[in-house]
Each structure stands twice: as structure tokens, then as C-alpha cells.
Scaffold this active site. Structure first.
Site, short mmCIF file in Angstrom:
data_model
loop_
_atom_site.label_atom_id
_atom_site.label_comp_id
_atom_site.label_asym_id
_atom_site.label_seq_id
_atom_site.Cartn_x
_atom_site.Cartn_y
_atom_site.Cartn_z
N GLU A 263 10.92 -4.56 3.92
CA GLU A 263 10.96 -5.97 3.55
C GLU A 263 10.55 -6.15 2.09
O GLU A 263 11.18 -6.88 1.32
CB GLU A 263 10.03 -6.80 4.45
CG GLU A 263 10.44 -6.86 5.92
CD GLU A 263 9.87 -5.71 6.74
OE1 GLU A 263 9.49 -4.67 6.15
OE2 GLU A 263 9.82 -5.84 7.98
N LYS B 192 0.84 -1.20 0.00
CA LYS B 192 0.00 0.00 0.00
C LYS B 192 0.88 1.26 0.00
O LYS B 192 0.68 2.16 -0.78
CB LYS B 192 -0.91 -0.03 1.23
CG LYS B 192 -1.79 1.18 1.37
CD LYS B 192 -2.66 1.06 2.61
CE LYS B 192 -3.34 2.38 2.90
NZ LYS B 192 -4.11 2.35 4.14
N LYS C 299 10.50 0.14 13.35
CA LYS C 299 11.00 0.46 11.99
C LYS C 299 12.00 1.61 12.09
O LYS C 299 13.06 1.57 11.47
CB LYS C 299 9.84 0.92 11.09
CG LYS C 299 8.85 -0.16 10.73
CD LYS C 299 7.83 0.41 9.74
CE LYS C 299 6.63 -0.48 9.59
NZ LYS C 299 5.57 0.12 8.81
N GLY D 47 -4.34 -1.97 5.62
CA GLY D 47 -3.60 -3.11 5.10
C GLY D 47 -4.22 -4.45 5.49
O GLY D 47 -4.40 -5.34 4.66
N ARG D 48 -4.59 -4.59 6.75
CA ARG D 48 -5.10 -5.89 7.22
C ARG D 48 -6.53 -6.16 6.77
O ARG D 48 -7.09 -7.21 7.08
CB ARG D 48 -4.95 -5.99 8.74
CG ARG D 48 -5.52 -4.82 9.52
CD ARG D 48 -5.01 -4.82 10.95
NE ARG D 48 -5.42 -3.65 11.71
CZ ARG D 48 -4.76 -2.50 11.74
NH1 ARG D 48 -3.65 -2.36 11.02
NH2 ARG D 48 -5.18 -1.49 12.47
N GLU E 63 -3.18 -6.22 15.61
CA GLU E 63 -2.75 -4.91 15.13
C GLU E 63 -3.89 -3.92 15.30
O GLU E 63 -3.67 -2.73 15.49
CB GLU E 63 -2.32 -4.99 13.65
CG GLU E 63 -1.45 -3.83 13.21
CD GLU E 63 -0.73 -4.07 11.88
OE1 GLU E 63 0.50 -4.27 11.88
OE2 GLU E 63 -1.40 -4.04 10.83
N HIS F 91 -2.41 -32.50 20.26
CA HIS F 91 -1.22 -33.24 20.70
C HIS F 91 -0.09 -32.28 21.04
O HIS F 91 1.08 -32.66 21.05
CB HIS F 91 -0.79 -34.22 19.60
CG HIS F 91 -1.89 -35.20 19.29
ND1 HIS F 91 -2.02 -36.39 19.97
CD2 HIS F 91 -2.93 -35.12 18.44
CE1 HIS F 91 -3.10 -37.02 19.51
NE2 HIS F 91 -3.67 -36.27 18.58
O1 F6P Z 1 4.00 -2.42 9.62
C1 F6P Z 1 2.66 -2.79 9.66
C2 F6P Z 1 2.05 -2.56 8.34
O2 F6P Z 1 1.91 -1.21 8.14
C3 F6P Z 1 0.71 -3.27 8.20
O3 F6P Z 1 -0.34 -2.59 8.74
C4 F6P Z 1 0.63 -3.46 6.73
O4 F6P Z 1 -0.32 -4.41 6.43
C5 F6P Z 1 2.04 -3.87 6.43
O5 F6P Z 1 2.82 -3.08 7.28
C6 F6P Z 1 2.48 -3.70 5.01
O6 F6P Z 1 2.38 -2.38 4.58
P1 F6P Z 1 2.45 -2.00 3.05
O7 F6P Z 1 1.31 -2.66 2.35
O8 F6P Z 1 2.35 -0.51 3.02
O9 F6P Z 1 3.77 -2.50 2.51
#
Ligand code: F6P
Length: 551
Positions: A216, A210, A516, A271-272, A357, A388
Site C-alpha cells: 500500500e 519500517k 499479503k 510498528g504499532r 494485532e 444514538h
Molecule cells: O501488515 C501489518 C503491518 O506489518 C503492521 O504491523 C505495520 O504497522 C504495518 O504493517 C506497516 O508496516 P511497515 O511500516 O513496514 O510499512
């Protein structure tokens, strides 16, 4: 300093729940079942194709009424309307949260700043459909003219967990012959292992972010592009093989992905909550657009149920208020989600982000400290495997862990006997949690095996199981795109209702930012690009030195 928010805990409904809890403290669920032969059917509700059996809870008609009254007193109806209407419900970021609009039908009108957003959502769905069909038919190919066989979705958090859950859960509904891979972790093993199985000429990459600022995702995308170029791809071919889903078209362009190859995301989708948007492309490419649309339809049915069903028959409301009940009145620290369906193995992970979150917050919407617990730790895994492993603690540990068992009535595999065995396991676990086994029963059982009375008495406390541990059973006819859509939307709304009671903003996530920020200060030191001074504290400095000493 903001004042402590004492409003919630001094409400008369809250006080009534305190009293109800006192009254119920010495009542065992066994007694509740004994005294009410209709309990099983009276504590069962249906909506959007899902059935919730919530009879195995520390609940009476009176305490349920108090819970629903608390929801009403906290303004649930108004807040729910605000959510669906596109009001600013994400107060700290001053945004609406319109994941429900993503699954609204084409004739709906949902406005953001005076503009109806539904047409753009449906234009995006049409673009997703065109891409999916072109990839499946072979009309859209890679740079050598070969058909795409693999899609690598690069994203993390909400840009990863939801699509992965759905693409894996609906595997029997696969259309076309695309295999989808997910790369999320900054641990280079993730991207390296994934790429090692692929061929550049038949691989399509989706950069899912987004913000287009997530470390990452950007780092993994750079590795993927370099791998593509090192293995026969050209700069010109990147355009055929790399697409983005983002709200930050400019950054995507800087990365080398043109707007034509970029699908939109919007500020008003968290995002979620984004798997319903173009972030769902890995789902569409794996399952076909027909099934993606069916997923949306299932979620829409749950939206309607949430909006229209009266509180006492409303699945998200009941599940949320039960969570409030155990979190705030019975001191439960966690909540287990236990899908009895192998296809749902990634559900707990997705719900962890969704719930933790969203509701891992400690101040109210106005910034006052809360004086009550908020979101519990959500965890879980598939049954019967968990039986188990961690069920021992659920049954005999010192903690109260409410659980949701989730199981379809019909399986998607041909081994009928296995499904009966799985169902038996699910029911037996729920019964064991509810009824347990008294010490006297345990002792008698031991005596019946021929054990000496002394030995039986000594062993009985170890074999006794207290029971009275709450759980829900969520049933569906079968795991289909529709029922999965409804299930995920159910948990989204459950999360929202909890946040209304706790008066917190469930759509921001400031808590992830500090890590971060600190990480950005540490990394240059580890790379030898920054030296001198301290990274903040001696413990961090010490381990930076250790890392650097290994060259
Ligand atoms: O760091 C958390 C977060 O902001 C989440 O809320 C989001 O889903 C994820 O990182 C990824 O963010 P993006 O889609 O902006 O890469």
C-alpha cells in the site's frame, strides 16, 4: 502438533477466580455499591496524571486480589523487567520490544546487543527537531523556494494510525502552519483525493514504512512521485520533497530517497508501538517538537508508573486484569473504548491495531495451543455519538461488553455548557450500564405516566435494563500532549500485561502475512500478467473471471 497449554487454567489462582465468579454470579453491582459506601473512592487509582475509576465492575476485594495474584503467578514482574531491559520479548522474531526506550530520557542506558541505544534515539530526535524547525521557519523550502504548507504522510498500520491519532487529537497545540494529510489505503481514492487539494511546490512527502516493503505504502508513494513529476517537479527536486522513515535504508535509496533524507527505524520497535520514533514526524511537523517531546514525557511518566506502582495501584495492571476477568471468566467477546472527547475520535482505531494485532493469537510463546480465550475484539467511537447508535446493544443486548469511558475534566473549547452536557452523558451512560432499571421500576414509571396497568405490564419488559454491565471511567485534567502520551502508553502496557497472562507473543503479527502472500498471487492475474491454472480455489477463480470480464 504442540500440546494444549493447560498450565494457566490449572493454576490455583485461576481456579480461585472460577470460584469467585460463581460466587459473584448472582450479585448485582447495585448491591456492591449499597453494601460499601466507600466503594467509589476505594476503587479509584491515579497514575501519570490519569485517574481510573473502576468501581463499576463485577469486582470485590477478594476477586481483585485473586486477579492480582494471577498476574504475580504468571511472572508479571519478571516479564515487565525483561520488556524494559531490552530482553528478547518478541520470541518468534527474536527481538526486544523497546518502545519504552524511545521515550527514555537522555541519561538512561538501554542496551541492545551490548550497545546503548539511547544516544541514537536522541540524535534522531535532534534531527527531527532540526527538520521541524527548518520547515516551520521557512529555512527549508520546496523546489521553487516557496515554504512548505502541507505534509503528506504515506504509511499504513502502525506507520499511520498512531501519528494520525496524535496529530488530530492535539490540534489545539498546533505550531507553525503545516497541514498534515494521511494516505494509507491502496484504494486509489485515498491518494487521488488527497493530492487533488495540494500543490507540488509546497508539499512535503513522508514515506513511512519500517520495512519499506508494504504494498500500500510503496504504490501510494509511486503515485505521489509521479503526480509530483507531472505537475512541475523534477527528478532533482524529488530529493527536496520526499523523505523516508524506515529501517530499510537500501530500499528507500532504490526508491530514490537518499540516506540524508531518511530517518531511522529499528528492528526493536514494533510498528504499532512506533509513533514515539521518527514515525512520529507528522506529529512533530504539525505540533512542533516541543509538544512532541511533551508527548514522550507523558508516556515516560506512565512507564515509570507501570514499573513502580504496586499492582493494586497500577493502572495498566488493573485494566489488563479486568480485561482478563471478563474475557476468561465472564465470556465477554469484545471491549468498547468510548472517548468522550471529539479530539480522541481516532483513539479506538489506533487501539484496535495495538490490541488486536498484539493479542489476536492462539498459541503460547512455545507454540502450544491455548485452551482459553485471548484478545477480545476492541471497538468503539466517540460519545455522545455512539449513544444514538450502538449503546442500545450495550444496555439491552444479550452480550456482555465491558467499556472504558475516557473523558477530560476540562474541555479545550469555550462552550462550557457543552462540556457539562458531555460529562453528564458520560456519567449517565456509566450509571445506566451499572445500575440499569428493573422491570418493576419500569412498570412503576409507566404507571406514573398514567398508563393502564395492563399496558404498563406488557411494556415494562421492553423498558427494563438489566444493568450490572461493567465499565471503567478514565479521567484526565485536560487533553494535553502529556496526558495523551500517558493514555496511549497506558493501553500499550495494558496490552502487554494481558499477553503475559495469556502467555502469548504480543509483538509479532504473523496472521497478517497469509493475506499479503495470497494477494501477491492474485494481483498478476487481475492485471492479466498471469493466466492459466487456478489461484487456489474455484470461488477465487470465479471472481477473478468476473473482474477480468469488466475489462
Ligand atoms: O501488515 C501489518 C503491518 O506489518 C503492521 O504491523 C505495520 O504497522 C504495518 O504493517 C506497516 O508496516 P511497515 O511500516 O513496514 O510499512
Amino acid at each position: 502438533m504442540p500440546d494444549t497449554n493447560a498450565t494457566l487454567t490449572s493454576r490455583k489462582e485461576w481456579l480461585a477466580l472460577n470460584a469467585a465468579r460463581e460466587q459473584l454470579a448472582s450479585t448485582h453491582m447495585r448491591d456492591l455499591f449499597r453494601d460499601d459506601p466507600d466503594r467509589a473512592t476505594r476503587y479509584q487509582v491515579e497514575g501519570a496524571g490519569l485517574t481510573l475509576d473502576f468501581s463499576r465492575n463485577r469486582l470485590t476485594d477478594e476477586s481483585l486480589q485473586h486477579l492480582l495474584q494471577l498476574a504475580q503467578a504468571c511472572g508479571l514482574e519478571k516479564r515487565r523487567a525483561a520488556l524494559f531491559d531490552g530482553d528478547i520479548v518478541n520470541v518468534t522474531e527474536h527481538r526486544p520490544a523497546l518502545h519504552t526506550a524511545l521515550r527514555a530520557d537522555e541519561s538512561s542506558v538501554v542496551c541492545v546487543q551490548g550497545e546503548n541505544i539511547v544516544p541514537e534515539i536522541h540524535r534522531t530526535l535532534a534531527r527531527m527537531e532540526a527538520l521541524t524547525n527548518a520547515v516551520h521557519s521557512g529555512e527549508r523550502t520546496g523546489f521553487t523556494g516557496d515554504r512548505f504548507t502541507d505534509v503528506v504522510s504515506i504509511g499504513i498500520g502502525g506507520s499511520f494510525l498512531g501519528p494520525k491519532l496524535v496529530a488530530e487529537a492535539l490540534h489545539p497545540y498546533r505550531q507553525g502552519s503545516i497541514t498534515c494529510h494521511f494516505v494509507a489505503n491502496i484504494d486509489g481514492t485515498d491518494v487521488t483525493e488527497t493530492l487533488s487539494t495540494l500543490k507540488p511546490e509546497t508539499t512535503l512527502f513522508l514515506v513511512q514504512s519500517k520495512s519499506f516493503r508494504t504494498q500500500e505504502t510503496l504504490e501510494n508513494s509511486l503515485v505521489a512521485r509521479q503526480w509530483f513529476l507531472d505537475n512541475g517537479g523534477t527528478d532533482a527536486a524529488v530529493a527536496k520533497h520526499f523523505m523516508a522513515v524506515t529501517a530499510n535504508v537500501e530500499e528507500a535509496r532504490r526508491f530514490g530517497i537518499e540516506p540524508d533524507n531518511t530517518f531511522p527505524m529499528w528492528d526493536w520497535v514494533g510498528g504499532r508501538y512506533s509513533l514515539w520514533s521518527a514515525i512520529g514526524l507528522p506529529i512533530a511537523l504539525t505540533l512542533g517538537m516541543k509538544h512532541f517531546r511533551a508527548l514522550l514525557a507523558g508516556a515516560r511518566t506512565m512507564d515509570e508508573h507501570f514499573r513502580q506502582a504496586p499492582p493494586e495501584a497500577n493502572l495498566p495492571v488493573i485494566m489488563a486484569m479486568l480485561s482478563v476477568w471478563y474475557t476468561n471468566f465472564w465470556d465477554a467477546q469484545s471491549h468498547a473504548v468510548l472517548p468522550y472527547d471529539e479530539y480522541l475520535k481516532f483513539l479506538p482505531e489506533h487501539l484496535q491495531q495495538l490490541d488486536m494485532e498484539s493479542n489476536g493469537k492462539r498459541v503460547t510463546q512455545r507454540g502450544a495451543d491455548v485452551n482459553y480465550q485471548t484478545g477480545p475484539i476492541l471497538w468503539g467511537g466517540v460519545g455522545a455519538n455512539g449513544q444514538h447508535a450502538y449503546h442500545q446493544l450495550i444496555h439491552q443486548g444479550t452480550r456482555l461488553i465491558p467499556a472504558d469511558f475516557i473523558i477530560p475534566l476540562k474541555a479545550r473549547h469555550p462552550v462550557a455548557h457543552h462540556h457539562a452536557a458531555l460529562f453528564a452523558n458520560c456519567l449517565s451512560q456509566a450509571r445506566a450500564m451499572m445500575a440499569g432499571k428493573t422491570e418493576a421500576e419500569a412498570e412503576q414509571e409507566l404507571l406514573d405516566t398514567g398508563l393502564a396497568p395492563d399496558a404498563a405490564r406488557r411494556l415494562a419488559p421492553h423498558k427494563a435494563i438489566p444493568g450490572n454491565r461493567p465499565c471503567n471511567i478514565l479521567l484526565m485534567e485536560q487533553l494535553t500532549p502529556e496526558s495523551l502520551g500517558a493514555l496511549i502508553a497506558l493501553y500499550e502496557h495494558r496490552t502487554f500485561v494481558q499477553s503475559v497472562i495469556w502467555d502469548i507473543d504480543c509483538f509479532d503479527q504473523w496472521g497478517v502475512e497469509l493475506g499479503k502472500q495470497i494477494g501477491n498471487e492474485i494481483l498478476p492475474r487481475l492485471l492479466g500478467e498471469a493466466q492459466g491454472g487456478s489461484a487456489g480455489d474455484s470461488a477465487t477463480d470465479n471472481l477473478i473471471r468476473l473482474f477480468l470480464s469488466r475489462g
